[in-house]
Each structure stands twice: as structure tokens, then as C-alpha cells.
Write a protein that holds these residues in place. Structure first.
Motif, PDB file in Angstrom:
ATOM      1  N   LYS A  15     -75.515 -18.052  10.093  1.00  0.00           N
ATOM      2  CA  LYS A  15     -76.493 -17.043  10.494  1.00  0.00           C
ATOM      3  C   LYS A  15     -75.771 -15.737  10.796  1.00  0.00           C
ATOM      4  O   LYS A  15     -74.803 -15.703  11.554  1.00  0.00           O
ATOM      5  CB  LYS A  15     -77.275 -17.509  11.716  1.00  0.00           C
ATOM      6  CG  LYS A  15     -78.441 -16.570  12.060  1.00  0.00           C
ATOM      7  CD  LYS A  15     -79.229 -17.066  13.242  1.00  0.00           C
ATOM      8  CE  LYS A  15     -80.238 -18.073  12.750  1.00  0.00           C
ATOM      9  NZ  LYS A  15     -81.259 -18.365  13.773  1.00  0.00           N
ATOM     10  N   LYS A  16     -76.265 -14.645  10.180  1.00  0.00           N
ATOM     11  CA  LYS A  16     -75.710 -13.310  10.409  1.00  0.00           C
ATOM     12  C   LYS A  16     -76.300 -12.709  11.688  1.00  0.00           C
ATOM     13  O   LYS A  16     -77.286 -13.199  12.224  1.00  0.00           O
ATOM     14  CB  LYS A  16     -76.030 -12.382   9.230  1.00  0.00           C
ATOM     15  CG  LYS A  16     -75.401 -12.800   7.941  1.00  0.00           C
ATOM     16  CD  LYS A  16     -75.496 -11.725   6.872  1.00  0.00           C
ATOM     17  CE  LYS A  16     -76.922 -11.428   6.481  1.00  0.00           C
ATOM     18  NZ  LYS A  16     -77.010 -10.506   5.333  1.00  0.00           N
ATOM     19  N   GLN A  17     -75.685 -11.609  12.114  1.00  0.00           N
ATOM     20  CA  GLN A  17     -76.109 -10.920  13.323  1.00  0.00           C
ATOM     21  C   GLN A  17     -77.567 -10.473  13.256  1.00  0.00           C
ATOM     22  O   GLN A  17     -78.233 -10.372  14.272  1.00  0.00           O
ATOM     23  CB  GLN A  17     -75.189  -9.736  13.637  1.00  0.00           C
ATOM     24  CG  GLN A  17     -75.353  -8.530  12.730  1.00  0.00           C
ATOM     25  CD  GLN A  17     -74.605  -8.663  11.417  1.00  0.00           C
ATOM     26  OE1 GLN A  17     -73.922  -9.638  11.175  1.00  0.00           O
ATOM     27  NE2 GLN A  17     -74.745  -7.665  10.564  1.00  0.00           N
ATOM     28  N   ASP A  18     -78.088 -10.229  12.060  1.00  0.00           N
ATOM     29  CA  ASP A  18     -79.483  -9.792  11.923  1.00  0.00           C
ATOM     30  C   ASP A  18     -80.449 -10.963  11.761  1.00  0.00           C
ATOM     31  O   ASP A  18     -81.635 -10.776  11.526  1.00  0.00           O
ATOM     32  CB  ASP A  18     -79.624  -8.830  10.751  1.00  0.00           C
ATOM     33  CG  ASP A  18     -79.284  -9.448   9.401  1.00  0.00           C
ATOM     34  OD1 ASP A  18     -79.018 -10.668   9.335  1.00  0.00           O
ATOM     35  OD2 ASP A  18     -79.278  -8.709   8.403  1.00  0.00           O
ATOM     36  N   GLY A  19     -79.927 -12.198  11.860  1.00  0.00           N
ATOM     37  CA  GLY A  19     -80.753 -13.382  11.737  1.00  0.00           C
ATOM     38  C   GLY A  19     -80.843 -13.929  10.322  1.00  0.00           C
ATOM     39  O   GLY A  19     -81.330 -15.032  10.103  1.00  0.00           O
ATOM     40  N   LEU A  86     -70.349  -1.558  14.822  1.00  0.00           N
ATOM     41  CA  LEU A  86     -69.535  -2.343  13.890  1.00  0.00           C
ATOM     42  C   LEU A  86     -70.249  -2.412  12.542  1.00  0.00           C
ATOM     43  O   LEU A  86     -71.374  -2.899  12.464  1.00  0.00           O
ATOM     44  CB  LEU A  86     -69.296  -3.753  14.447  1.00  0.00           C
ATOM     45  CG  LEU A  86     -68.695  -3.815  15.856  1.00  0.00           C
ATOM     46  CD1 LEU A  86     -68.603  -5.243  16.342  1.00  0.00           C
ATOM     47  CD2 LEU A  86     -67.335  -3.124  15.896  1.00  0.00           C
ATOM     48  N   PRO A  87     -69.621  -1.939  11.462  1.00  0.00           N
ATOM     49  CA  PRO A  87     -70.291  -1.871  10.163  1.00  0.00           C
ATOM     50  C   PRO A  87     -70.191  -3.145   9.319  1.00  0.00           C
ATOM     51  O   PRO A  87     -70.727  -3.198   8.223  1.00  0.00           O
ATOM     52  CB  PRO A  87     -69.544  -0.727   9.470  1.00  0.00           C
ATOM     53  CG  PRO A  87     -68.157  -0.822  10.012  1.00  0.00           C
ATOM     54  CD  PRO A  87     -68.323  -1.263  11.452  1.00  0.00           C
ATOM     55  N   PHE A  88     -69.502  -4.145   9.817  1.00  0.00           N
ATOM     56  CA  PHE A  88     -69.253  -5.344   9.016  1.00  0.00           C
ATOM     57  C   PHE A  88     -70.078  -6.528   9.517  1.00  0.00           C
ATOM     58  O   PHE A  88     -70.751  -6.458  10.538  1.00  0.00           O
ATOM     59  CB  PHE A  88     -67.759  -5.693   8.988  1.00  0.00           C
ATOM     60  CG  PHE A  88     -67.114  -5.709  10.347  1.00  0.00           C
ATOM     61  CD1 PHE A  88     -67.148  -6.840  11.134  1.00  0.00           C
ATOM     62  CD2 PHE A  88     -66.473  -4.574  10.830  1.00  0.00           C
ATOM     63  CE1 PHE A  88     -66.562  -6.846  12.392  1.00  0.00           C
ATOM     64  CE2 PHE A  88     -65.877  -4.581  12.080  1.00  0.00           C
ATOM     65  CZ  PHE A  88     -65.930  -5.718  12.864  1.00  0.00           C
ATOM     66  N   ILE A  89     -70.023  -7.611   8.778  1.00  0.00           N
ATOM     67  CA  ILE A  89     -70.797  -8.817   9.035  1.00  0.00           C
ATOM     68  C   ILE A  89     -70.200  -9.617  10.193  1.00  0.00           C
ATOM     69  O   ILE A  89     -68.989  -9.826  10.246  1.00  0.00           O
ATOM     70  CB  ILE A  89     -70.823  -9.703   7.764  1.00  0.00           C
ATOM     71  CG1 ILE A  89     -71.488  -8.953   6.614  1.00  0.00           C
ATOM     72  CG2 ILE A  89     -71.510 -11.038   8.034  1.00  0.00           C
ATOM     73  CD1 ILE A  89     -71.241  -9.589   5.257  1.00  0.00           C
ATOM     74  N   LEU A  90     -71.063 -10.062  11.094  1.00  0.00           N
ATOM     75  CA  LEU A  90     -70.669 -10.987  12.155  1.00  0.00           C
ATOM     76  C   LEU A  90     -71.484 -12.259  11.973  1.00  0.00           C
ATOM     77  O   LEU A  90     -72.705 -12.202  11.786  1.00  0.00           O
ATOM     78  CB  LEU A  90     -70.948 -10.391  13.536  1.00  0.00           C
ATOM     79  CG  LEU A  90     -70.141  -9.157  13.918  1.00  0.00           C
ATOM     80  CD1 LEU A  90     -70.595  -8.623  15.272  1.00  0.00           C
ATOM     81  CD2 LEU A  90     -68.652  -9.453  13.930  1.00  0.00           C
ATOM     82  N   LEU A  91     -70.807 -13.397  12.013  1.00  0.00           N
ATOM     83  CA  LEU A  91     -71.461 -14.680  11.801  1.00  0.00           C
ATOM     84  C   LEU A  91     -71.397 -15.558  13.044  1.00  0.00           C
ATOM     85  O   LEU A  91     -70.381 -15.605  13.733  1.00  0.00           O
ATOM     86  CB  LEU A  91     -70.797 -15.434  10.640  1.00  0.00           C
ATOM     87  CG  LEU A  91     -70.828 -14.742   9.281  1.00  0.00           C
ATOM     88  CD1 LEU A  91     -70.105 -15.590   8.251  1.00  0.00           C
ATOM     89  CD2 LEU A  91     -72.263 -14.463   8.847  1.00  0.00           C
ATOM     90  N   SER A  92     -72.503 -16.257  13.287  1.00  0.00           N
ATOM     91  CA  SER A  92     -72.584 -17.185  14.404  1.00  0.00           C
ATOM     92  C   SER A  92     -72.133 -18.572  13.962  1.00  0.00           C
ATOM     93  O   SER A  92     -72.692 -19.151  13.034  1.00  0.00           O
ATOM     94  CB  SER A  92     -74.023 -17.252  14.913  1.00  0.00           C
ATOM     95  OG  SER A  92     -74.121 -18.218  15.936  1.00  0.00           O
TER      96      SER A  92
END
Length: 149
Positions: A15-19, A86-92
Motif C-alpha cells: 500500500k502506497k502513502q496515498d492508499g 517528499l516527492p517519492f513513493i513511501l510504502l507501508s
């Protein structure tokens, strides 16, 4: 067993930071910098994330994508990303399955999730593994490796 240089990057979804859903297979074919970090908003992790932010355009200019992974929730990642731009992808990785697939070790007597950066060649092989709880050198080491591609 930890992922080593020359191994294929393990396939995963998260899951990405935007869901939304992230699928690693959608990003293969370009250089990837995948970094695991202990926790959003902590001093070392914030320093590391902001350093990746500050050099993100350099990675992009080389065709690379930066992906940060921790056990925090997508909502925490969204707040972290928003606060520090932060312009990059963050994953849960709340269940730590990705961390286990990569074999990321824990530190401080097993109490803290480790801080490891992997650079993945466009062909999907691991070209760099940098394991250090010090947040400072991850960005320069990763950028040097991507430049070699």
C-alpha cells in the motif's frame, strides 16, 4: 536469508502513502533505489528522507525511482510525505513481509527495524546493498551506483 548483490529483487505489492497499490513489476526496467527505514518522523529517518528529497531530481535525471519502506501505516506515510514535501513513493510494510523477503536485519538487539538501501539494476538484479543505521551515507552511495548504470 538476506538479499545479496547479484540476486533478483523479490517481487512484492504494498500500500502506497496515498492508499493505492504499488506493484514492483510496474517499475522494473528502470533503476530503483529501495530503502528500508525504521519509522516516520524520527530524527534519523527524517534526515534520510529529506536527503533523498534533496537529491531526488538527480535520481530522476538518471531514470531512477526512489522507494521508501517502513512498517508505518499509509496514513502515517501520507502525513510524513506532506510535512517534508517528499516527492517519492513511501510504502507501508505493516506486516513486515517485504522486510522479511529482503532479509533486512534488525538492529539494537533486535529492537529496531534495520536501515538498508538496495539499488536495483533495470534488469531486476541487486547491484548494491548498504546496511547502516547511520542515515547519512545512503543517498550518496545509492547515487554513485545509479550513475554507473
Amino acid at each position: 536469508m538476506s538479499i545479496q548483490i547479484g540476486d533478483k529483487v523479490p517481487s512484492f505489492t504494498a500500500k502506497k502513502q496515498d492508499g493505492g497499490t504499488f506493484d514492483l513489476n510496474d517499475y522494473l526496467g528502470k533503476p530503483l533505489v529501495i530503502y528500508f527505514y525504521p519509522k516516520d518522523f524520527t530524527p534519523g529517518c527524517t534526515t534520510q528522507a529529506c536527503s533523498f528529497r534533496d537529491f531526488y531530481q538527480d535520481f530522476q535525471d538518471l531514470g531512477a525511482e526512489v522507494i521508501g519502506i517502513s512498517g508505518d501505516t499509509a496514513a502515517s506515510h501520507e502525513a510524513f510525505q506532506s510535512k517534508y514535501k517528499l516527492p517519492f513513493i513511501l510504502l507501508s510494510d505493516y506486516d513486515r513481509k517485504i522486510r522479511k523477503a529482503f532479509g533486512v536485519p534488525t538492529s539494537l538487539f533486535g529492537l529496531l527495524p534495520g536501515r538498508v538501501t538496495y539499488v536495483v539494476h533495470p534488469d531486476g538484479t541487486i547491484k548494491m546493498v548498504f546496511n547502516s543505521m547511520s542515515a547519512k551515507n545512503h543517498i550518496t552511495k545509492a547515487l554513485e551506483m545509479v550513475r554507473e548504470f
